[in-house]
Write a protein that holds these residues in place. Structure first.
Motif, short mmCIF file in Angstrom:
data_model
loop_
_atom_site.label_atom_id
_atom_site.label_comp_id
_atom_site.label_asym_id
_atom_site.label_seq_id
_atom_site.Cartn_x
_atom_site.Cartn_y
_atom_site.Cartn_z
N ILE A 23 0.82 -1.21 0.00
CA ILE A 23 0.00 0.00 0.00
C ILE A 23 0.85 1.26 0.00
N ASN A 24 2.11 1.12 0.38
CA ASN A 24 3.03 2.26 0.24
C ASN A 24 3.26 2.56 -1.24
N PHE A 25 3.44 1.49 -2.04
CA PHE A 25 3.57 1.68 -3.49
C PHE A 25 2.31 2.31 -4.07
N VAL A 26 1.15 1.87 -3.58
CA VAL A 26 -0.12 2.41 -4.07
C VAL A 26 -0.19 3.91 -3.80
N ALA A 27 0.13 4.31 -2.59
CA ALA A 27 0.04 5.73 -2.23
C ALA A 27 0.92 6.58 -3.13
N TYR A 28 2.16 6.16 -3.36
CA TYR A 28 3.06 6.91 -4.25
C TYR A 28 2.50 6.95 -5.67
N ALA A 29 2.02 5.81 -6.15
CA ALA A 29 1.61 5.72 -7.55
C ALA A 29 0.40 6.58 -7.88
N THR A 30 -0.43 6.92 -6.89
CA THR A 30 -1.60 7.75 -7.18
C THR A 30 -1.21 9.15 -7.67
N TYR A 31 0.02 9.54 -7.45
CA TYR A 31 0.46 10.87 -7.90
C TYR A 31 0.94 10.86 -9.35
N PHE A 32 1.16 9.68 -9.90
CA PHE A 32 1.78 9.60 -11.21
C PHE A 32 0.88 8.86 -12.21
N ASP A 33 1.46 8.24 -13.22
CA ASP A 33 0.67 7.70 -14.33
C ASP A 33 0.22 6.26 -14.14
N ASP A 34 0.94 5.48 -13.36
CA ASP A 34 0.55 4.08 -13.20
C ASP A 34 1.46 3.42 -12.18
#
Length: 281
Positions: free
Chosen positions: A238-249
């Motif tokens: 979920i740490n990866f998820v949180a970061y990825a919401t700011y970018f393209d995928d």
């Protein structure tokens, strides 16, 4: 394209294909991806995990670590840029050269890599495993807030009712506010407009969606039978998820992580009014 790379995707040919597809395709590296790459047999693990990225060093953006990210403000202007660690990004090519030198037996670089490996192990095997022990109770508590009919909606992956959305918003806000108050990098609570753009808020949303996923797929009590390592891995994801919401995928091989990421993006856009790549066009 700017895509966050899950640690399970670092050795995937899909990553090589993505980077080779265009020099504008960028891979975004988080601190947890690095920690996961260092754990185990550090010298072998880090070499294998960085091999593909080392072929395309100019296409790698290193993101600020989680501790720093939690202290970033949520103003829309410059949102993506604030997450990029300019110094580590510029130094990534040199870092790849150091890995190559360590592979030839440079004792100074080997010692440095081993130190990074020990720190990664302490964080993942001690601190994160300790935190993971509380996850089953959290999941059970979240489940108790939903009616039998609402739990059936979750299990059947049906659209949330208006009342379920209200419960989700309240649950995420409570979690986020508690995290804001406890975090050493936070000076004050963000305003209502900026809060959904903060990393802490998106981490809280991702964590809440993780709980709902456990409830929907395995049941609210199933996590009590799961290993602490599995629960720890969920928390890393979920740490990866949180970061990825700011970018393209998000580049990942994990189906659960993909489910949570897709729902987080949709909720941030539809419910919290955030600008989300691919959804605001």
């Amino acid at each position: 394209m700017r895509k966050v790379v899950d640690s399970n995707f670092l050795r995937s040919n899909g990553l090589r294909d993505y980077l080779a597809g265009s020099p504008k395709n960028l891979a975004l590296l988080t601190d947890y991806a690095a920690m996961e790459a260092y754990k185990g047999d550090t010298l072998l693990s880090i070499q294998g995990s960085m091999e593909i990225l080392a072929e395309f060093p100019s296409q790698v953006l290193v993101l600020k670590n989680t501790l720093v990210a939690c202290g970033l403000h949520g103003r829309t202007s410059g949102l993506q840029r604030r997450f990029i660690d300019e110094s580590q990004t510029k130094g990534f090519s040199a870092y790849c050269r150091q890995l190559a030198a360590a592979r030839t037996g440079d004792p100074t670089l080997i010692r440095k890599l081993m130190e990074h490996g020990e720190e990664a192990k302490r964080h993942l095997e001690e601190r994160m495993l300790s935190d993971a022990k509380t996850l089953p109770t959290t999941i059970e508590t979240v489940a108790k807030g939903y009616t039998a009919q609402e739990l059936a909606i979750l299990r059947n992956d049906e659209p949330y009712s208006e009342e379920m959305i209200k419960k989700l918003v309240l649950g995420v806000l409570r979690t986020a506010v508690a995290m804001f108050k406890e975090h050493p990098r936070v000076q004050h609570l963000p305003n209502q407009k900026d809060m959904p753009n903060t990393f802490i808020f998106r981490a809280a949303l991702s964590a809440y969606l993780l709980a709902l996923d456990w409830i929907a797929i395995a049941g609210p009590k199933a996590a009590f039978g799961a290993s602490h390592k599995k629960l720890r891995n969920d928390m890393v994801d979920i740490n990866f998820v949180a970061y990825a919401t700011y970018f393209d995928d998000l580049l990942t091989n994990d189906e659960k992580t993909i489910r949570i990421y897709d729902k987080a993006r949709l909720l941030l856009w539809r419910v919290f009014g955030c600008q989300i790549s691919g959804l605001n066009a």
